[in-house]
Write an enzyme that holds these catalytic residues in place. Structure first.
Site, mmCIF file in Angstrom:
data_model
loop_
_atom_site.group_PDB
_atom_site.id
_atom_site.type_symbol
_atom_site.label_atom_id
_atom_site.label_comp_id
_atom_site.label_asym_id
_atom_site.label_seq_id
_atom_site.Cartn_x
_atom_site.Cartn_y
_atom_site.Cartn_z
ATOM 1 N N ARG A 42 0.875 -1.190 0.000
ATOM 2 C CA ARG A 42 0.000 0.000 0.000
ATOM 3 C C ARG A 42 0.902 1.226 0.000
ATOM 4 O O ARG A 42 1.405 1.630 1.048
ATOM 5 C CB ARG A 42 -0.892 -0.025 1.248
ATOM 6 C CG ARG A 42 -1.782 1.193 1.407
ATOM 7 C CD ARG A 42 -2.686 1.007 2.632
ATOM 8 N NE ARG A 42 -3.586 2.127 2.837
ATOM 9 C CZ ARG A 42 -3.337 3.146 3.660
ATOM 10 N NH1 ARG A 42 -2.198 3.216 4.344
ATOM 11 N NH2 ARG A 42 -4.227 4.115 3.802
ATOM 12 N N SER A 111 -13.366 -2.935 0.695
ATOM 13 C CA SER A 111 -13.608 -2.390 2.039
ATOM 14 C C SER A 111 -15.091 -2.142 2.278
ATOM 15 O O SER A 111 -15.771 -1.584 1.415
ATOM 16 C CB SER A 111 -12.896 -1.039 2.198
ATOM 17 O OG SER A 111 -11.527 -1.166 1.979
ATOM 18 N N LYS A 140 -4.654 5.444 9.282
ATOM 19 C CA LYS A 140 -5.561 5.860 8.196
ATOM 20 C C LYS A 140 -6.711 6.624 8.850
ATOM 21 O O LYS A 140 -7.505 6.044 9.589
ATOM 22 C CB LYS A 140 -6.077 4.635 7.439
ATOM 23 C CG LYS A 140 -7.120 4.953 6.364
ATOM 24 C CD LYS A 140 -7.460 3.705 5.543
ATOM 25 C CE LYS A 140 -8.745 3.882 4.750
ATOM 26 N NZ LYS A 140 -8.604 4.840 3.639
HETATM 27 C C1 LIG Z 1 -7.351 -5.446 4.148
HETATM 28 C C2 LIG Z 1 -7.684 -4.032 3.872
HETATM 29 N N1 LIG Z 1 -8.859 -3.548 4.304
HETATM 30 C C3 LIG Z 1 -9.166 -2.257 4.079
HETATM 31 C C4 LIG Z 1 -8.300 -1.446 3.396
HETATM 32 C C5 LIG Z 1 -8.635 -0.012 3.100
HETATM 33 O O1 LIG Z 1 -8.830 0.179 1.710
HETATM 34 P P1 LIG Z 1 -9.416 1.578 1.203
HETATM 35 O O2 LIG Z 1 -10.703 1.788 1.881
HETATM 36 O O3 LIG Z 1 -9.412 1.544 -0.268
HETATM 37 O O4 LIG Z 1 -8.364 2.614 1.724
HETATM 38 P P2 LIG Z 1 -6.834 2.736 1.291
HETATM 39 O O5 LIG Z 1 -6.072 1.594 1.885
HETATM 40 O O6 LIG Z 1 -6.749 2.694 -0.197
HETATM 41 O O7 LIG Z 1 -6.381 4.045 1.852
HETATM 42 C C6 LIG Z 1 -7.099 -2.000 2.965
HETATM 43 N N2 LIG Z 1 -6.196 -1.278 2.286
HETATM 44 N N3 LIG Z 1 -6.805 -3.288 3.203
HETATM 45 C C1 3NM Z 2 -4.827 0.445 5.507
HETATM 46 C C2 3NM Z 2 -5.926 0.630 6.467
HETATM 47 N N1 3NM Z 2 -7.226 0.543 6.104
HETATM 48 C C3 3NM Z 2 -8.043 0.762 7.132
HETATM 49 C C4 3NM Z 2 -9.477 0.785 7.043
HETATM 50 O O1 3NM Z 2 -10.123 1.048 8.036
HETATM 51 O O2 3NM Z 2 -9.953 0.543 5.945
HETATM 52 S S1 3NM Z 2 -7.256 1.080 8.561
HETATM 53 C C5 3NM Z 2 -5.772 0.902 7.808
HETATM 54 C C6 3NM Z 2 -4.483 1.065 8.526
HETATM 55 C C7 3NM Z 2 -4.354 0.089 9.667
HETATM 56 O O3 3NM Z 2 -3.204 0.431 10.315
HETATM 57 P P1 3NM Z 2 -2.858 -0.014 11.795
HETATM 58 O O4 3NM Z 2 -2.723 -1.496 11.761
HETATM 59 O O5 3NM Z 2 -1.563 0.672 12.042
HETATM 60 O O6 3NM Z 2 -3.951 0.462 12.683
#
Ligand SMILES: Cc1ncc(COP(=O)(O)OP(=O)(O)O)c(N)n1
Ligand code: 3NM
Ligand code: MG
Length: 211
Positions: A42, A111, A140
Site C-alpha cells: 500500500r 472495504s 488511516k
Molecule cells: C485489508 C484491507 N482492508 C481495508 C483497506 C482499506 O482500503 P481503502 O478503503 O481503499 O483505503 P486505502 O487503503 O486505499 O487508503 C485495505 N487497504 N486493506
Molecule cells: C490500511 C488501512 N485501512 C483501514 C481501514 O479502516 O480501511 S485502517 C488501515 C491502517 C491500519 O493500520 P494499523 O494497523 O496501524 O492500525
C-alpha cells in the site's frame, strides 16, 4: 459467484514509510518468517513507476516463501507484477470493473464502510471483505465509522464471505476479533513499527490460532 478458499489469517499491509526500524523488504521477510501469510503493498504517495519497482521487489521476495501479494488500489501495477490480487475501497475502481478488466484476478478485496454496501453487486463480486475500520487508527484517518466487535458480529451474520479485520489490530485484541467472526487480521503498525517484526508477527499469529 463460486466461493473461493481464503486460508489466510495474518495479513501484513505494508508501505515503505510505515517501516520504523528496518527496511521494508526486511520487514516483509521477517514478518513472513513470523507467520504472516498474505501481504498487501500500500503505497499511497508513490508514483506509478516507484510503486511498480517496489511491487516487483516484494513479489520476488514473497515468491520464495509462496506467500501471495495483494496490491492496494492500483490495477495497472497489480497486473504488471502478476500479483495474486488487489484491494480496493469505495473511492477506488469498483470491483465489477476490476473483474471486467482483469479476468485472471485471484483475490479481490473490498472495504466495507456501511451496512448498505453488503447488498450491492460490488460486494457480491469481492472475494473477501475488509471491515473498515474495526477501531480508529492514526495510520488511516479518512474513515467514516468505527465498527467495533459488534460490527464484526453484525457483518458476520449477514455474509459468509471471508472477513478481514483492520484498524488498530494488535496482539491484545486479536483473539476477541477472531471470536467475533473475523477470518483474518490485517495490520500495519503492529508489525511495521515493531523492533522485531518476526517476533511481533509470531505473537499475533499465536493469538489468532488460540482464538
Ligand atoms: C485489508 C484491507 N482492508 C481495508 C483497506 C482499506 O482500503 P481503502 O478503503 O481503499 O483505503 P486505502 O487503503 O486505499 O487508503 C485495505 N487497504 N486493506
Ligand atoms: C490500511 C488501512 N485501512 C483501514 C481501514 O479502516 O480501511 S485502517 C488501515 C491502517 C491500519 O493500520 P494499523 O494497523 O496501524 O492500525
Ligand atoms: Mg483504496
Amino acid at each position: 459467484m463460486v466461493k473461493k478458499e481464503f486460508p489466510y489469517r495474518l495479513y501484513l499491509v505494508i508501505s515503505e514509510e510505515a517501516c520504523v526500524h528496518h527496511a521494508y523488504l526486511k520487514v516483509v521477510e521477517q514478518a513472513v518468517k513470523g507467520g504472516v501469510d498474505l501481504v498487501q503493498l500500500r503505497e499511497k504517495n508513490s508514483c506509478t513507476e516507484a510503486f511498480l519497482q517496489k511491487a516487483i521487489l516484494i513479489k520476488n521476495l514473497l515468491d520464495q516463501y509462496h506467500v501471495p501479494l495483494i496490491i492496494n488500489d492500483h490495477l495497472e501495477v497489480a497486473q504488471k507484477v502478476e500479483a495474486f490480487g488487489i484491494h480496493v475501497g469505495t473511492s477506488d475502481i469498483p470491483p465489477t470493473q476490476i473483474r471486467k478488466n482483469w479476468k485472471k484476478v485471484n483475490c479481490l478485496g473490498y472495504s466495507i464502510e456501511d451496512l448498505q454496501q453488503l447488498n450491492t453487486q460490488e460486494t457480491h463480486v469481492a472475494d473477501y471483505l475488509g471491515i473498515s475500520p474495526i477501531f480508529n487508527t492514526p495510520t488511516k484517518t479518512d474513515t467514516i465509522i468505527e465498527w467495533g466487535l459488534i460490527g464484526i458480529e453484525t457483518i458476520r451474520a449477514t455474509t459468509d464471505k471471508p472477513l478481514v479485520a483492520i484498524g488498530q489490530m494488535n496482539a491484545g485484541n486479536a483473539q476477541e476479533v477472531i471470536k467475533a467472526g473475523a477470518n483474518c487480521i490485517a495490520v500495519v503498525s503492529a508489525i511495521c513499527a515493531a523492533q522485531n517484526p518476526a517476533k511481533a508477527a509470531e505473537h499475533l499469529r499465536n493469538e489468532i490460532e488460540k482464538a
